[in-house]
Design a protein around this motif. Structure first.
Motif, PDB file in Angstrom:
ATOM      1  N   GLU B 179       0.828  -1.210   0.000  1.00 36.12           N
ATOM      2  CA  GLU B 179       0.000   0.000   0.000  1.00 36.12           C
ATOM      3  C   GLU B 179       0.857   1.252   0.000  1.00 36.12           C
ATOM      4  O   GLU B 179       0.543   2.235   0.667  1.00 36.12           O
ATOM      5  CB  GLU B 179      -0.951   0.000   1.201  1.00 36.12           C
ATOM      6  N   TYR B 341      -6.428 -10.882  -2.385  1.00 37.56           N
ATOM      7  CA  TYR B 341      -6.288  -9.916  -1.289  1.00 37.56           C
ATOM      8  C   TYR B 341      -7.650  -9.613  -0.681  1.00 37.56           C
ATOM      9  O   TYR B 341      -7.801  -9.561   0.541  1.00 37.56           O
ATOM     10  CB  TYR B 341      -5.640  -8.640  -1.821  1.00 37.56           C
ATOM     11  N   ILE B 342      -8.650  -9.452  -1.553  1.00 33.04           N
ATOM     12  CA  ILE B 342     -10.006  -9.197  -1.059  1.00 33.04           C
ATOM     13  C   ILE B 342     -10.602 -10.477  -0.478  1.00 33.04           C
ATOM     14  O   ILE B 342     -11.167 -10.487   0.616  1.00 33.04           O
ATOM     15  CB  ILE B 342     -10.910  -8.688  -2.212  1.00 33.04           C
ATOM     16  N   ALA B 343     -10.436 -11.615  -1.205  1.00 35.44           N
ATOM     17  CA  ALA B 343     -11.119 -12.851  -0.831  1.00 35.44           C
ATOM     18  C   ALA B 343     -10.584 -13.416   0.479  1.00 35.44           C
ATOM     19  O   ALA B 343     -11.355 -13.921   1.301  1.00 35.44           O
ATOM     20  CB  ALA B 343     -10.967 -13.873  -1.957  1.00 35.44           C
ATOM     21  N   THR B 344      -9.258 -13.361   0.686  1.00 36.15           N
ATOM     22  CA  THR B 344      -8.713 -14.005   1.881  1.00 36.15           C
ATOM     23  C   THR B 344      -8.268 -12.985   2.921  1.00 36.15           C
ATOM     24  O   THR B 344      -7.543 -13.328   3.856  1.00 36.15           O
ATOM     25  CB  THR B 344      -7.493 -14.869   1.515  1.00 36.15           C
ATOM     26  N   ASN B 345      -8.713 -11.742   2.748  1.00 40.21           N
ATOM     27  CA  ASN B 345      -8.372 -10.709   3.718  1.00 40.21           C
ATOM     28  C   ASN B 345      -6.862 -10.508   3.841  1.00 40.21           C
ATOM     29  O   ASN B 345      -6.337 -10.311   4.931  1.00 40.21           O
ATOM     30  CB  ASN B 345      -8.953 -11.080   5.084  1.00 40.21           C
ATOM     31  N   GLY B 346      -6.172 -10.584   2.723  1.00 40.77           N
ATOM     32  CA  GLY B 346      -4.739 -10.292   2.733  1.00 40.77           C
ATOM     33  C   GLY B 346      -3.883 -11.395   3.297  1.00 40.77           C
ATOM     34  O   GLY B 346      -2.801 -11.132   3.826  1.00 40.77           O
ATOM     35  N   ASN B 347      -4.347 -12.661   3.202  1.00 37.61           N
ATOM     36  CA  ASN B 347      -3.525 -13.776   3.677  1.00 37.61           C
ATOM     37  C   ASN B 347      -2.386 -14.025   2.696  1.00 37.61           C
ATOM     38  O   ASN B 347      -2.597 -14.407   1.551  1.00 37.61           O
ATOM     39  CB  ASN B 347      -4.400 -15.029   3.814  1.00 37.61           C
ATOM     40  N   ARG B 348      -1.130 -13.808   3.157  1.00 35.58           N
ATOM     41  CA  ARG B 348       0.023 -13.886   2.260  1.00 35.58           C
ATOM     42  C   ARG B 348       0.213 -15.288   1.683  1.00 35.58           C
ATOM     43  O   ARG B 348       0.599 -15.453   0.529  1.00 35.58           O
ATOM     44  CB  ARG B 348       1.301 -13.466   2.988  1.00 35.58           C
ATOM     45  N   TRP B 350      -2.008 -17.675   0.939  1.00 38.25           N
ATOM     46  CA  TRP B 350      -2.906 -17.968  -0.172  1.00 38.25           C
ATOM     47  C   TRP B 350      -2.543 -17.173  -1.416  1.00 38.25           C
ATOM     48  O   TRP B 350      -2.618 -17.682  -2.534  1.00 38.25           O
ATOM     49  CB  TRP B 350      -4.361 -17.686   0.222  1.00 38.25           C
TER      50      TRP B 350
END
Lengths: 173, 396, 99
Positions: B179, B341-348, B350
């Motif tokens: 970001e 990023y949207i689907a897993t809430n930013g899980n690196r 995945w």
């Protein structure tokens, strides 16, 4: 005379000299290089105006991509030898320059007038640089439709170029 | 007021001098190590006569270049011929300004960030400046007024434009997760341990970026602009003496800057298992710089390694590879990173897995389509296209 | 630093572009002059955007740049194909509609 003023005059002078060089050099390669100088000076002016992102994009898009294409075409077609018989001569050139100066006078008049009119509002002009975040937010929220339309323009250009180049090949074959 | 002058003017000047000299010494070290490593890889010694282990060889080379006759051929376009080496060297030198080469160091109570300028559009600055390097090559090639040079310049400009796209697109995933466009923020965002660094999260983008970086620096296997067997020496055929040396230096500087950028963006910057935080405010700065330096050095070794491992591309292969493989991979990386990023809430984790899987799928699809295309073409009997003109199709 | 300096500079750059289009006959240089005019407009956009304290002006610059990029791609392709057919890019010699 503060620092911004001095920088403005330096960048402005460079931009103007570059622009004049664009139209006065005989050889297109020199014109292209002068145009790059002008674009650079403009990027500097954008930084002065707090538009850092625009300045970077200016260099990437204009100096980094568009002008390379120009140079590529000039070199590919080897246009140097053809340019000599260019340029208007005599009276026509004089008329063109007089008309141009007339336009410049009008432009300056309007600019000064507009500058004076908005002088009241310039109290709210911020010296804070505009962040990339702010630009992105506006571009992808309020101006999403124009943004998407722009992508259509680029797509159309892409297809157009392919068609232009393809047709040539078929004729040759 | 005195502190102000110190912090605003003197410290930046010291930093600039330090970095510029480091770059120049780095170039000399690279010239030496390139020749020695090449020798090692080819089972020979390489230069070993001047100084211990041949360490003074670059200085001897430099002196030789200085004393050579500065030849300007009659048929060249003189102003541009002289200007071209500088146009290549200057972008290479000023691009390093925004690269953070360490965390920060505290001397006499003043905290000094180890970076010349931390501007908020850092990575765009790098892209903008590196995209200017092509002018030196193109102008030098054109001004030489020599058809081999011109062919080299044409190839180079088409190649640079093609691979710049990949270069720009491959980093978007990194920017999305960090970001920020500031290189310092991107470096800090990657954790201390190697499995937290960006090259695992964005593995396909990392590969695409590195490959494009090779192309941008005109190194083998992408050195078509100076392919000896085809173009004599490409764009610098007509150059000799110091002007040639400057072209040479610029190439190595580009490599060093490129490595530093890759290390910052993908390889965790100055982080290494928390080692960078050991010691006080002074020593941690020194250690972080040493780690960054070592990583850049290792990456530079990869440059030499690749040079002696891969043969040069043919021109149409180069364009095919850039446009049909690298660009789709870079684009996919953006889409996948954004979606996950949207689907897993930013899980690196995945995002990392998704990127690799998606890249495989895309490469498989492209390869399949190309194979089908080749099958249908081979029945019609295709004619090989003229190599240098292929660039025109690709660019436009 | 007031707005009018930037606007005057922008007007001057635009005028130089116009003069270039009028006096030069080389299609590539005419093309560059058009780019110069677009850039002059961009400068005015950004200057006014700061003066009004709004970001919108900068967005228009992006749109102008996108259009300029599209235009350059098409324009240069046309120049290249005209050159292939006519061996010239002097706009006075390329004046018949029949190819």
């Amino acid at each position: 005379m503060n620092a911004e003023m001095i920088l403005f005059f330096i960048f402005g002078a460079v931009a103007l000299i570059g622009a004049i060089a664009v139209i006065s050099f005989r050889h297109p390669i020199y014109s292209a290089l002068s145009l790059i100088v002008t674009f650079f000076a403009q990027a500097g002016l954008f930084v002065l105006l707090g538009a850092h992102f625009v300045a970077a994009v200016q260099v990437i898009v204009y100096a980094g991509a568009i002008m390379v294409l120009f140079l590529f075409v000039i070199m590919l077609l080897n246009l140097g030898t053809l340019s000599a018989k260019g340029a208007l001569t005599g009276k026509l050139k004089g008329v063109a320059i007089v008309l141009g100066i007339l336009l410049a006078v009008q432009g300056i008049y309007i600019a000064v007038k507009a500058g004076n009119n908005t002088a009241l509002e310039s109290a709210q002009a911020s010296t804070e640089p505009v962040t990339t975040y702010k630009i992105g937010e506006l571009l992808f929220k309020d101006y999403l439709l124009p943004f998407e339309v722009t992508s259509l323009i680029l797509l159309a250009a892409l297809i157009g170029v392919i068609v232009l180049v393809k047709r040539d090949k078929q004729i040759e074959n | 007021m005195e502190i102000d002058i110190l912090q605003q003017i003197i410290i930046p000047i010291i930093k600039i001098l330090f970095i510029v000299h480091l770059l120049i010494i780095g170039v000399m070290a690279m010239i030496w190590s390139e020749r020695r490593v090449s020798g090692w890889m080819q089972d020979r010694l390489g230069p070993n006569r001047v100084g211990p282990q041949g360490l003074l060889q670059p200085i001897a080379d430099g002196i030789k270049f200085l004393f050579k006759e500065d030849l300007i051929p009659n048929h060249v376009d003189k102003p541009l011929y002289v200007l071209a080496p500088a146009m290549l060297l200057v972008p290479a030198m000023i691009a390093i300004a925004v690269v953070p080469f360490g965390s920060s160091i505290t001397i006499a109570g003043i905290e000094i960030p180890l970076q010349i300028a931390d501007i908020n559009i850092g990575i765009l600055y790098i892209l903008a400046i590196t995209s200017l390097g092509v002018y030196g090559v193109v102008i030098g090639a054109w001004a030489s007024n020599n058809k081999y040079s011109l062919l080299g310049g044409l190839r180079s400009s088409a190649q640079m434009i093609s691979y710049e796209l990949t270069l720009g697109l491959a980093i978007i995933g990194v920017l999305m997760l960090s970001e920020s466009l500031s290189l310092r923020k991107i470096a800090i965002d990657q954790g201390a341990n190697p499995w937290e660094w960006n090259f695992l999260i964005h593995f396909p983008a990392f590969l695409a970026f590195t490959t494009a970086m090779f192309a941008e620096t005109n190194r083998l296997p992408f050195d078509l602009a100076e392919a000896e067997q085809e173009l004599v020496a490409g764009y610098h055929t007509e150059y000799s003496s110091m002007k040639f040396a400057i072209f040479f230096m610029a190439e190595y500087m580009n490599m060093i800057v490129g490595s530093a950028v890759v290390v910052t963006l993908f390889l965790g910057g100055w982080h290494f298992f928390g080692l960078e935080a050991v010691g006080g405010p002074f020593w941690s700065g020194v250690i972080s710089f040493a780690i960054f330096f070592a990583k850049t050095g290792i990456f530079l070794f990869v440059f030499i390694w690749v040079r002696w491992t891969l043969p040069r591309f043919r021109y149409d292969q180069l364009m095919n590879f850039g446009w049909k493989f690298l660009l789709p991979v870079a684009l996919t990386s953006i889409v996948v990173t954004g979606t996950l990023y949207i689907a897993t809430n930013g899980n690196r984790l995945w995002i990392g897995i998704g990127n690799v899987v998606a890249a495989f799928i895309v490469v498989a699809i492209v390869a399949g389509m190309l194979a089908m295309d080749n099958n249908s073409k081979s029945t019609v009997q295709s004619t090989p296209a003229a190599a240098p003109l292929r660039g025109l199709d690709a660019v436009e | 630093m007031s707005l009018e300096y930037y606007l005057v500079l922008s007007a001057l750059l635009f005028t130089i572009g116009v003069i270039g289009v009028l006096i030069r006959r080389n299609a590539i240089i005419i093309f560059m002059c058009i780019e110069l005019m677009l850039n002059a407009a961009n400068l005015a956009f950004v200057a006014i955007s700061r003066d009004l304290g709004q970001v919108e002006g900068q967005l228009f610059v992006f749109f102008v740049m996108a259009v300029a990029a599209a235009e350059v791609a098409i324009g240069l392709a046309i120049i290249v194909s005209v050159f292939k057919h006519r061996e010239t890019i002097n706009v006075d010699e390329v004046n018949s509609l029949k190819g």
